[in-house]
Scaffold this active site. Structure first.
Site, PDB file in Angstrom:
ATOM      1  N   CYS A  56      -7.783   1.163  36.873  1.00  0.00           N
ATOM      2  CA  CYS A  56      -8.431   0.138  37.701  1.00  0.00           C
ATOM      3  C   CYS A  56      -9.926   0.023  37.408  1.00  0.00           C
ATOM      4  O   CYS A  56     -10.514  -1.060  37.502  1.00  0.00           O
ATOM      5  CB  CYS A  56      -8.287   0.469  39.189  1.00  0.00           C
ATOM      6  SG  CYS A  56      -6.852   1.420  39.652  1.00  0.00           S
ATOM      7  N   ASP A  88      -5.854   4.790  44.865  1.00  0.00           N
ATOM      8  CA  ASP A  88      -4.703   5.051  45.722  1.00  0.00           C
ATOM      9  C   ASP A  88      -3.454   5.449  44.948  1.00  0.00           C
ATOM     10  O   ASP A  88      -2.664   6.263  45.417  1.00  0.00           O
ATOM     11  CB  ASP A  88      -4.403   3.817  46.579  1.00  0.00           C
ATOM     12  CG  ASP A  88      -5.455   3.609  47.658  1.00  0.00           C
ATOM     13  OD1 ASP A  88      -6.432   4.377  47.683  1.00  0.00           O
ATOM     14  OD2 ASP A  88      -5.299   2.682  48.462  1.00  0.00           O
ATOM     15  N   CYS A 129     -10.415  -0.909  42.388  1.00  0.00           N
ATOM     16  CA  CYS A 129      -9.287  -0.339  43.116  1.00  0.00           C
ATOM     17  C   CYS A 129      -9.373  -0.659  44.601  1.00  0.00           C
ATOM     18  O   CYS A 129     -10.427  -1.031  45.115  1.00  0.00           O
ATOM     19  CB  CYS A 129      -9.223   1.171  42.895  1.00  0.00           C
ATOM     20  SG  CYS A 129      -7.600   1.849  43.291  1.00  0.00           S
ATOM     21  N   ASP A 130      -8.265  -0.459  45.298  1.00  0.00           N
ATOM     22  CA  ASP A 130      -8.032  -0.998  46.634  1.00  0.00           C
ATOM     23  C   ASP A 130      -9.233  -0.977  47.579  1.00  0.00           C
ATOM     24  O   ASP A 130      -9.670  -2.011  48.073  1.00  0.00           O
ATOM     25  CB  ASP A 130      -6.879  -0.244  47.295  1.00  0.00           C
ATOM     26  CG  ASP A 130      -5.568  -0.441  46.565  1.00  0.00           C
ATOM     27  OD1 ASP A 130      -5.574  -1.023  45.478  1.00  0.00           O
ATOM     28  OD2 ASP A 130      -4.529  -0.007  47.094  1.00  0.00           O
ATOM     29  N   CYS A 201      -3.512  -2.376  39.744  1.00  0.00           N
ATOM     30  CA  CYS A 201      -2.071  -2.647  39.880  1.00  0.00           C
ATOM     31  C   CYS A 201      -1.808  -4.152  39.873  1.00  0.00           C
ATOM     32  O   CYS A 201      -2.458  -4.905  40.596  1.00  0.00           O
ATOM     33  CB  CYS A 201      -1.547  -2.024  41.161  1.00  0.00           C
ATOM     34  SG  CYS A 201      -1.721  -0.228  41.191  1.00  0.00           S
ATOM     35  N   SER A 477       1.027   0.772  51.433  1.00  0.00           N
ATOM     36  CA  SER A 477       0.479   0.203  50.205  1.00  0.00           C
ATOM     37  C   SER A 477       0.858  -1.258  50.108  1.00  0.00           C
ATOM     38  O   SER A 477       1.876  -1.702  50.646  1.00  0.00           O
ATOM     39  CB  SER A 477       1.045   0.958  49.006  1.00  0.00           C
ATOM     40  OG  SER A 477       0.825   0.246  47.807  1.00  0.00           O
TER      41      SER A 477
END
Length: 574
Positions: A56, A88, A129-130, A201, A477
């Site tokens: 990521c 994550d 990332c998240d 992702c 998630s």
């Protein structure tokens, strides 16, 4: 752009670059090779969440160099710095996930402190990332200096024996393996091909959901959220962002001019229309909190309820972020929502133009089926639904995109940690029709409000994804699918009803009417509450303990400070 456009007397960097008293400060800048002209230009922070933890983030440093070129080309002086990221996908399924939500606060805090300490005039923030995406956007609206957000881009899909795969398939492969439906050799093969490039992702999980939000809310350049990380066009977006942030300084356009109540509503609309992650219901209130705007889970859920689901994206659908970008990107999705009255077109964006002006020349692409017209949606209501009832007085959230049934009722099977539930699932020690309850995993009780992808994916891999339901005061998630309800509040750690449940209590979930309830009277719940005792979470010091002391409820974004409403003076006005 002419450097004379900028009046240093009104910019924060005057405190370190202007006047005789700042000679010592300027000597430090000369030591890094800056010229006199560069020192007296606006100083632009270029913040990235680069690290070697996961794909990521791995391309962010390279992209930051393109941003710096853009800033310099427009007569600004870029100053690069990095902050942390907890990824994550690697933190999932063990105690590492307790660090995830807390990292959002650390990211926002560390960017704020770096900007304040060095008196930078503007911010271009790159995240992959998240939690790094909302963390960076929170810092932007908190500081309120001219800012542009850049997503690092999504990963390309993998290919397993001719079939496209994502990390979602990897987590579900663990469930298949546990019941003998996948061999050791197949598991070894798929893990080597599932993630073939840099990037976050690839489906409409949390990272891509919040990237979509960045365009919809107006903090990112149009199309920039969709381009996959390996695509060279990302450098052009980054270069342009560096140039454009100088225009924002010149015009004094700030994040709170952009992130308004209407902009937050636009963001929630695009999340629902794309079947996005339930985590958006946590992060949008947190961003609003930084602006001093009241916008909680129920406000988000109300928008979800009235928004059609039109983007056929994984995990509930067929396509990934790359596919959406190649048929027209987030602007295509926003265009059909605007044309059918679901977006506020008058919201300002970082282009200096409104949403409607940005989308004016976007033509509908009829030769694709990734995004459907908003008047011919996949489903009439959004891909995410808010719930409320005697089991969740402060609300809960469920992703319904791709679900065959929207109602479920069954006996509770209670677990006080994710590990206990995962062990039961791994051993097939549960029954069809049960509602698995994972509690004491909320923001304060976890601490950290962990995501439960390992458990939900294992259920799906065992073929039980639609035969049981799962509720938790933790999170899920963006890759989770199945009847999984998160953010149940109040959380168990503060005496919420989820902490009073016993095995066998009958729980009803109705995503049509928006209800989450347990067949217990108020008197019975009150009687159980008198016998309830807090559960020790096991952290007595350190960052996780610190997070638990100050974190608020999920309904309001699980934030850790009073927010913009109590601000005396924004950093931009120092």
């Amino acid at each position: 752009m002419d450097a004379k456009t900028f009046d240093k007397a009104k910019l924060p960097s005057r405190h370190v670059t202007e006047g005789p008293a700042r000679a010592p400060h300027r000597s430090y800048l000369y030591a890094m090779g800056l010229t006199k002209g560069q020192i007296h230009q606006p100083l632009v922070g270029v913040a990235s969440c680069w690290n070697e933890a996961a794909p990521c983030n791995i391309s962010l440093m390279r992209q930051a160099q393109a941003v710096k070129k853009g800033v310099a080309a427009a007569n600004g002086t870029p100053r690069e710095f990095c902050t942390i990221t907890v990824t994550d996908g690697i933190a999932m399924g063990h105690e590492g996930m307790k660090s995830s939500l807390a990292s959002r606060e650390v990211i926002a805090d560390s960017v704020e402190l770096t900007m304040r300490g060095h008196c930078y005039d503007a911010l271009v923030g790159l995240a992959g990332c998240d939690k790094s995406l909302p963390g960076m956007m929170m810092a932007m609206v908190r500081l309120n200096v001219p800012s542009i957000f850049i997503y690092g881009g999504s990963i390309l899909p993998g290919s397993f024996r001719g079939q496209p795969v994502t990390v979602q398939d990897m987590f579900e492969a663990v469930g298949k393996h546990s019941v003998g439906a996948m061999s050791d050799e197949d598991l070894d093969e798929i893990e080597q091909v599932a993630c073939p490039s840099a990037g976050a992702c690839g489906a409409q999980f949390t990272a891509n959901t919040m990237a979509t939000v960045s365009e919809a809310i107006g903090l990112a350049l149009p199309y920039s959220a969709g381009a996959p990380a390996p695509y060279e066009i990302r450098d052009r977006f980054c270069m342009t962002a560096g140039e454009q942030v100088m225009e924002l300084i010149a015009r004094n356009i700030r994040p709170r001019d952009i992130v308004t109540r209407k902009a937050l509503e636009n963001a929630a609309t695009v999340v629902a229309a794309s079947g996005g992650s339930t985590n958006a219901a946590l992060h949008l209130p947190a961003i609003a909190h930084e602006c001093g705007i009241e916008f909680d889970l129920f406000d988000v859920a109300e928008i979800f309820k009235r928004t059609p689901y039109v983007a056929d994206l994984k995990p509930g659908g067929r396509y990934v972020a790359k596919d959406l970008f190649e048929v027209g990107g987030v602007p295509l999705l926003m265009k059909t929502l605007l044309d059918h009255g679901y977006l506020h077109g008058d919201c300002l964006t970082v282009t200096g133009r409104t949403i409607a002006e940005n989308l004016e020349k976007v033509a509908w692409n009829a030769d694709q089926d990734v995004v459907l017209p908003a008047d011919k949606p996949l489903t009439r209501t959004g891909g995410v639904v808010g719930l409320r009832g005697n089991l969740a007085p402060d609300g809960a959230i469920v992703k319904v995109a791709g679900l065959k049934t929207l109602k479920f009722s069954g006996p509770a099977r209670c677990f006080d940690t994710e590990e206990a539930c995962f062990e039961a699932v791994s051993k097939r020690d549960y029954k069809e029709g049960e509602v698995l309850v994972i509690r004491y995993e909320g923001p304060r009780g976890g601490p950290g409000m962990r995501e439960m992808l390992a458990t939900t994916a294992a259920l799906y891999g065992q073929g039980m994804g639609d035969k049981v339901a799962l509720i938790t005061d933790g999170r899920f998630s963006g890759a989770t699918r199945g009847f999984c309800i998160g953010h149940v509040g109040p959380e168990a750690a503060v005496g919420g009803p989820i902490g009073l449940l016993r095995d066998g209590d009958v729980i009803t979930i109705d995503a049509v009417e928006g209800v989450l309830s347990v067949e217990l009277s108020d008197e019975e719940l009150d009687a159980r509450a008198k016998d309830w005792k807090p559960r020790e979470h096991g952290f007595g010091s350190g960052a996780i303990w610190k997070f638990a002391q100050g974190v608020g409820p999920a309904r309001y974004g699980a934030v850790t400070h009073p927010g913009g409403k109590f601000e005396r003076r924004a950093y931009a006005d120092v």
